[in-house]
Design an enzyme around this catalytic site. Structure first.
Site, PDB file in Angstrom:
ATOM      1  N   CYS A   1       3.408  29.107 -15.850  1.00  0.00           N
ATOM      2  CA  CYS A   1       2.905  29.619 -17.123  1.00  0.00           C
ATOM      3  C   CYS A   1       2.288  28.521 -17.978  1.00  0.00           C
ATOM      4  CB  CYS A   1       4.037  30.312 -17.864  1.00  0.00           C
ATOM      5  SG  CYS A   1       4.670  31.646 -16.866  1.00  0.00           S
TER       6      CYS A   1
ATOM      7  N   ARG B   1      -1.187  16.611  -9.247  1.00  0.00           N
ATOM      8  CA  ARG B   1      -2.309  15.688  -9.482  1.00  0.00           C
ATOM      9  C   ARG B   1      -3.499  16.335 -10.212  1.00  0.00           C
ATOM     10  NH1 ARG B   1      -5.008  13.106  -6.403  1.00  0.00           N
ATOM     11  NH2 ARG B   1      -4.883  11.098  -7.438  1.00  0.00           N
TER      12      ARG B   1
ATOM     13  N   PRO C   1       0.822  -1.213   0.000  1.00  0.00           N
ATOM     14  CA  PRO C   1       0.000   0.000   0.000  1.00  0.00           C
ATOM     15  C   PRO C   1       0.855   1.261   0.000  1.00  0.00           C
ATOM     16  CG  PRO C   1       0.057  -0.947   2.204  1.00  0.00           C
ATOM     17  CD  PRO C   1       0.886  -1.849   1.331  1.00  0.00           C
TER      18      PRO C   1
END
Ligand code: LLP
Length: 425
Positions: A353, A323, A285
């Site tokens: 940018c 993410r 995990p």
């Protein structure tokens, strides 16, 4: 005053109007260390690990933390001290686990593209198992081990072809993915491995994807892997351990994945029913151990109202927290100090940018320039995926333990970034 959803409770909670991590006020940390700043709760990591340990009580299990989720030394130390092994995917990750004094024999090495140099280093360190993903890799590993006068312990990662029902970029156990050996070729691949002189077959593994919020894909994958173990052992190749990978999801947006202990009680019932209850088990995990334990603190630089959109420009960007840009991922964004008052809908964006540089879209916030915000559920795959794009230094990191806050990584400077570069004379 409306109360926002706080993933990661009870280790993150408002006390009065201020957001706390354990017994530390987050805005105090932002003032001392600056922003963007990653802050982690040690108790949250320990309680996530404890849920797995409860689920596995009385069983022969090795929990190998998939350190790609968060690989800072101070985080690794928490898991090493708790007796965890580690799932690594590069020579760099190997150096990190060795640097925190983790037991090498509890390290497993996953990934589709291990180099000869990485294999050599891992063999010399004495790692517990290579999770091999192709026949080509088996041959090379056998050669490398023989040259060192060793036999490499191997498990073959099988692709069980089950749908984890998650984002396509983080689904790994379907036929079209680059991962693992196809279900149909598994037996042949084991036979090949058993005949290679530099290898010692020790296990089987699978990993079907990440941010899985349902039980069913795990049960399906377990059944398919156990069918393979039946067939491989019937063909005369013993399998000592079975590794079911990682993948359990966390709460980002009122998600309700199963608790690790409840999930594993169910899976162990299935394992027992199939006669494999005594087998040495492993799991890998990552996100579920650290994801809800971390936040990214950021300061509002400017508000930029517009005809179509209002922008809340903050000092954290896609290089710090990739993410949302990469997976359109949702992270809850809350103020470090709650105030009453009307909220306005903002896109929360960074200074990089790129139009893709956003942290949250259409968020109802009551904010002013200078306010501090927390991007929640940022303990996994955020800092570990951070880059230096736009020559932005990577954020500092703090680990909180009760009322103590430890700086575990100082903010990266421009000099740090340029170290190793040279001008052409
Ligand atoms: N084992 C293997 C072989 C893996 O590839 C992974 C994750 C894990 C274990 C740990 O999975 P977890 O328990 O963390 O779900 N960057 C993406 C996630 C990529 C996952 C890659 N593999 C994200 O931010 O959502």
């Amino acid at each position: 005053m409306n109360v926002p959803h706080i993933p990661g409770a009870p280790h993150f909670a408002y006390r009065g109007t201020h957001l706390y991590i354990e017994d530390v006020r987050l805005s105090d940390l932002a003032r001392v260390h600056g922003t963007p700043l990653y802050v982690y709760s040690k108790a949250s990591m320990q309680s996530a690990l404890a849920a797995y340990q409860r689920g596995f009580a009385g069983r022969n299990v090795q929990i190998c933390y998939a350190m790609k989720a968060s690989s800072s030394l101070g985080v690794l130390q928490v898991f090493a001290q708790a007796g965890c092994g580690f799932d690594i995917v590069s020579g760099g990750e190997l150096q990190r686990v060795l640097a925190v004094g983790a037991a090498a024999d509890k390290v497993i090495f996953s990934g589709v593209g291990k180099t000869r140099a990485e294999m050599r280093d891992a063999l010399e360190a004495g790692i517990g198992c290579f999770n091999v993903e192709s026949e080509g890799e088996l041959e090379v590993l056998s050669e490398v081990a023989l040259a060192l006068g060793m036999r490499a312990p191997v498990s073959i990662r099988v692709n069980p072809n089950v749908d984890p029902k998650t984002h396509p970029y983080i689904s790994t156990g379907l036929k079209g993915n680059k991962f693992g050996v196809a279900h149909e070729r598994t037996l042949q691949t084991y036979q090949r491995a058993a005949n290679l002189p530099g290898l010692r077959v020790v296990g089987i593994d699978c990993h079907i994807g990440s941010q899985i919020t349902e039980e069913e894909p795990y049960l399906d994958a377990m059944d398919r892997v156990l069918d393979l173990v039946d067939a491989i052992e019937a063909a005369g190749v013993p399998i000592q351990h079975i590794d079911f990978g990682g993948g359990l999801g966390i709460d980002y947006n009122e998600d309700t994945p199963p608790e690790a202990d409840a999930l594993w009680s169910r899976l162990l019932m299935r394992l027992d029913a199939r006669g494999y209850g005594d087998r040495h088990l492993m799991i890998e995990p990552g996100r579920s151990l650290v994801g809800n334990a971390g936040v990214c603190l950021t300061e509002v630089l400017y508000l930029k109202p517009g005809e179509h959109k209002n922008f809340c420009i903050v000092d954290a960007a896609m290089n710090d927290l990739p993410r949302p840009a990469m997976y359109q991922a949702f992270h809850q964004i809350v103020p470090l100090e709650r105030r009453g008052g009307e909220t306005i809908s903002f896109d929360v964006v960074g200074p990089v940018c790129e139009s893709g540089d956003w942290i949250g879209r259409d968020r109802a916030l009551h904010v002013h320039a200078g306010d501090l915000l927390a991007v929640m559920s940022a303990g996994a795959y955020c800092m570990s995926m951070a880059s230096n794009y736009n020559t932005r230094g990577r954020a500092a990191e703090v680990l909180v333990d009760g009322n103590q806050a430890h700086l575990i990584r100082r903010r990266e400077t421009a000099a740090d970034q340029m170290r190793g570069e040279s001008l052409v004379n």
